[in-house]
Design an enzyme around this catalytic site. Structure first.
Site, short mmCIF file in Angstrom:
data_model
loop_
_atom_site.label_atom_id
_atom_site.label_comp_id
_atom_site.label_asym_id
_atom_site.label_seq_id
_atom_site.Cartn_x
_atom_site.Cartn_y
_atom_site.Cartn_z
N ARG A 125 44.16 43.03 6.94
CA ARG A 125 44.94 42.02 6.23
C ARG A 125 46.08 41.48 7.10
O ARG A 125 46.84 40.63 6.61
CB ARG A 125 45.53 42.62 4.95
CG ARG A 125 44.62 42.47 3.73
CD ARG A 125 45.24 43.25 2.58
NE ARG A 125 45.06 42.62 1.32
CZ ARG A 125 44.27 43.09 0.34
NH1 ARG A 125 43.58 44.19 0.50
NH2 ARG A 125 44.19 42.47 -0.80
N LYS A 153 35.90 40.03 -3.85
CA LYS A 153 35.50 40.95 -2.78
C LYS A 153 34.91 42.25 -3.35
O LYS A 153 33.83 42.68 -2.96
CB LYS A 153 36.70 41.31 -1.87
CG LYS A 153 37.38 40.11 -1.24
CD LYS A 153 38.55 40.52 -0.35
CE LYS A 153 39.71 41.19 -1.09
NZ LYS A 153 40.42 40.30 -2.04
N ARG A 179 41.36 40.69 -15.12
CA ARG A 179 40.54 41.76 -14.50
C ARG A 179 40.74 43.08 -15.22
O ARG A 179 41.85 43.45 -15.60
CB ARG A 179 40.93 41.90 -13.03
CG ARG A 179 40.28 43.12 -12.37
CD ARG A 179 40.24 43.02 -10.87
NE ARG A 179 41.55 43.00 -10.23
CZ ARG A 179 41.72 42.81 -8.92
NH1 ARG A 179 40.67 42.58 -8.13
NH2 ARG A 179 42.93 42.80 -8.41
N ARG A 201 51.53 38.60 -4.32
CA ARG A 201 50.34 39.00 -3.56
C ARG A 201 49.68 37.79 -2.91
O ARG A 201 49.21 37.87 -1.77
CB ARG A 201 49.36 39.73 -4.48
CG ARG A 201 49.87 41.14 -4.82
CD ARG A 201 49.19 41.72 -6.03
NE ARG A 201 47.77 41.86 -5.85
CZ ARG A 201 46.89 41.88 -6.85
NH1 ARG A 201 47.31 41.75 -8.11
NH2 ARG A 201 45.62 42.03 -6.60
N ARG A 215 45.07 46.85 -13.95
CA ARG A 215 45.92 47.29 -12.84
C ARG A 215 47.35 46.80 -13.05
O ARG A 215 47.57 45.67 -13.48
CB ARG A 215 45.38 46.71 -11.52
CG ARG A 215 44.37 47.61 -10.86
CD ARG A 215 43.64 46.93 -9.74
NE ARG A 215 44.52 46.31 -8.74
CZ ARG A 215 44.08 45.74 -7.62
NH1 ARG A 215 42.78 45.69 -7.37
NH2 ARG A 215 44.93 45.20 -6.78
P1 ADP Z 1 42.79 42.82 -4.32
O1 ADP Z 1 41.45 43.43 -4.67
O2 ADP Z 1 43.42 42.18 -5.49
O3 ADP Z 1 42.72 41.93 -3.13
P2 ADP Z 1 43.43 45.42 -3.26
O4 ADP Z 1 42.94 46.37 -4.26
O5 ADP Z 1 42.57 45.17 -2.07
O6 ADP Z 1 43.75 44.04 -3.98
O7 ADP Z 1 44.87 45.85 -2.76
C1 ADP Z 1 45.88 46.23 -3.68
C2 ADP Z 1 47.17 46.49 -2.93
O8 ADP Z 1 46.97 47.55 -1.98
C3 ADP Z 1 47.68 45.33 -2.08
O9 ADP Z 1 48.45 44.42 -2.85
C4 ADP Z 1 48.53 46.07 -1.04
O10 ADP Z 1 49.76 46.51 -1.60
C5 ADP Z 1 47.68 47.31 -0.78
N1 ADP Z 1 46.72 47.08 0.33
C6 ADP Z 1 45.36 47.07 0.22
N2 ADP Z 1 44.79 46.83 1.41
C7 ADP Z 1 45.80 46.68 2.31
C8 ADP Z 1 45.86 46.41 3.70
N3 ADP Z 1 44.75 46.23 4.44
N4 ADP Z 1 47.10 46.33 4.28
C9 ADP Z 1 48.21 46.53 3.56
N5 ADP Z 1 48.23 46.76 2.25
C10 ADP Z 1 47.03 46.85 1.61
P1 ADP Z 2 38.99 41.05 -5.31
O1 ADP Z 2 38.39 42.40 -4.97
O2 ADP Z 2 38.72 40.02 -4.27
O3 ADP Z 2 40.45 41.13 -5.66
P2 ADP Z 2 37.38 41.26 -7.77
O4 ADP Z 2 36.00 41.46 -7.29
O5 ADP Z 2 38.11 42.42 -8.32
O6 ADP Z 2 38.25 40.51 -6.61
O7 ADP Z 2 37.32 40.08 -8.85
C1 ADP Z 2 38.50 39.64 -9.53
C2 ADP Z 2 38.16 39.34 -11.00
O8 ADP Z 2 37.31 38.20 -11.07
C3 ADP Z 2 37.41 40.47 -11.71
O9 ADP Z 2 37.85 40.52 -13.03
C4 ADP Z 2 35.94 40.04 -11.61
O10 ADP Z 2 35.18 40.54 -12.70
C5 ADP Z 2 36.04 38.53 -11.66
N1 ADP Z 2 35.03 37.85 -10.82
C6 ADP Z 2 34.59 38.22 -9.59
N2 ADP Z 2 33.68 37.35 -9.10
C7 ADP Z 2 33.55 36.38 -10.05
C8 ADP Z 2 32.73 35.19 -10.15
N3 ADP Z 2 31.90 34.81 -9.17
N4 ADP Z 2 32.86 34.45 -11.27
C9 ADP Z 2 33.69 34.83 -12.27
N5 ADP Z 2 34.48 35.93 -12.24
C10 ADP Z 2 34.40 36.71 -11.15
#
Ligand code: ADP
Ligand code: ADP
Ligand code: ZN
Length: 217
Positions: free
Chosen positions: A88, A13, A127, A171, A160
């Site tokens: 979410r 994302k 990541r 998660r 992170r």
């Molecule tokens: P990821 O990119 O791995 O999906 P995020 O950076 O979006 O994770 O979120 C990290 C953490 O922040 C989540 O595990 C949760 O604790 C909190 N968080 C983020 N967005 C939300 C949301 N919409 N509702 C509740 N908690 C959230």
């Molecule tokens: P999210 O925001 O959904 O948690 P991220 O964009 O942070 O996901 O991506 C999670 C990890 O996967 C990061 O280390 C990113 O560089 C890697 N990644 C994202 N998209 C791809 C892809 N299409 N192929 C391989 N690795 C990816």
């Protein structure tokens, strides 16, 4: 263009959002980034959020919805916005629906990135994020030119604290229990579009672009 990016942690994302907001010139609104910034600054919001984020649990809806409600009122959201990681839960989705209605706007698309669980684990544990500009890398799949250094701003990369195998399990469970039910919510509204998130970053971007241009279903 008002867009939601859904999908489990690690689906891509944030990576895709960075590109799409540049193209459409709209703000990238990530609740995860907002919580991490508040935690870093040690604000009351950050202290409260840390109790949940550190455990891999969702932050309570009241807190999360308040942040998004305020953020969407800001001037830069006028041309549109991209929500990454919000909503979410069903309550968050219902609150968002009320917020955009009050603004006389609507959500155009909810993009769901599809990625298998084992690949999510590999993506999350590898990541790395830039301390200065927030750009996202992966030690194997999307590595910076110089190890540990951001290509864009030469900032230092870090991992992170919730990207450990143990927290990732929690998660992913939170996602399945609380967030996955939202797919039906947006499918019923006719705006859900699912994109294969397992392909190369550029291919995924191109497919999202096609969806946003209304070229594919
Ligand atoms: P990821 O990119 O791995 O999906 P995020 O950076 O979006 O994770 O979120 C990290 C953490 O922040 C989540 O595990 C949760 O604790 C909190 N968080 C983020 N967005 C939300 C949301 N919409 N509702 C509740 N908690 C959230
Ligand atoms: P999210 O925001 O959904 O948690 P991220 O964009 O942070 O996901 O991506 C999670 C990890 O996967 C990061 O280390 C990113 O560089 C890697 N990644 C994202 N998209 C791809 C892809 N299409 N192929 C391989 N690795 C990816
Ligand atoms: Zn950087």
């Amino acid at each position: 263009m008002n867009i939601i990016f859904m999908g489990p942690p690690g689906a891509g994302k944030g990576t895709q959002a960075e590109r799409i907001v540049e193209y459409y010139n709209i703000p990238h609104i990530s609740t995860g980034d907002a919580f991490r910034a508040a935690m870093k600054q040690g604000t009351p919001l950050g202290i409260e959020a840390k109790r949940y984020v550190d455990q891999g649990l969702l932050v309570p809806d009241e807190i999360t919805i308040g942040i998004v409600r305020e953020r969407l009122q800001e001037q830069d959201c006028e041309p549109g916005f991209l929500l990454d990681g919000f909503p979410r839960t069903i309550s968050q989705a219902e609150a968002l629906s009320g917020i955009v209605q009050a603004m006389n706007r609507k959500i155009d698309f909810c993009i769901d990135l599809l990625v298998d669980r084992n690949l999510l684990l590999a993506r999350l544990t590898g990541r790395r994020i830039c301390k200065s500009c927030g750009a996202t890398y992966h030690v194997m799949f999307n590595s910076p030119k110089e190890e540990g250094i951001c290509d864009k701003c030469s900032g230092e990369l870090y991992q992170r604290s919730d990207d450990t195998e143990e927290k990732v399990g929690t998660r992913l469970d939170e996602y399945l229990n609380k967030t996955a039910p939202l797919l039906d919510y947006y499918r019923t509204k006719g705006i859900l579009r699912q994109v294969n998130g397992e392909q190369d970053i550029d291919v995924v971007s191109a497919n999202i672009q096609s969806v946003l241009r209304g070229l594919t279903e």
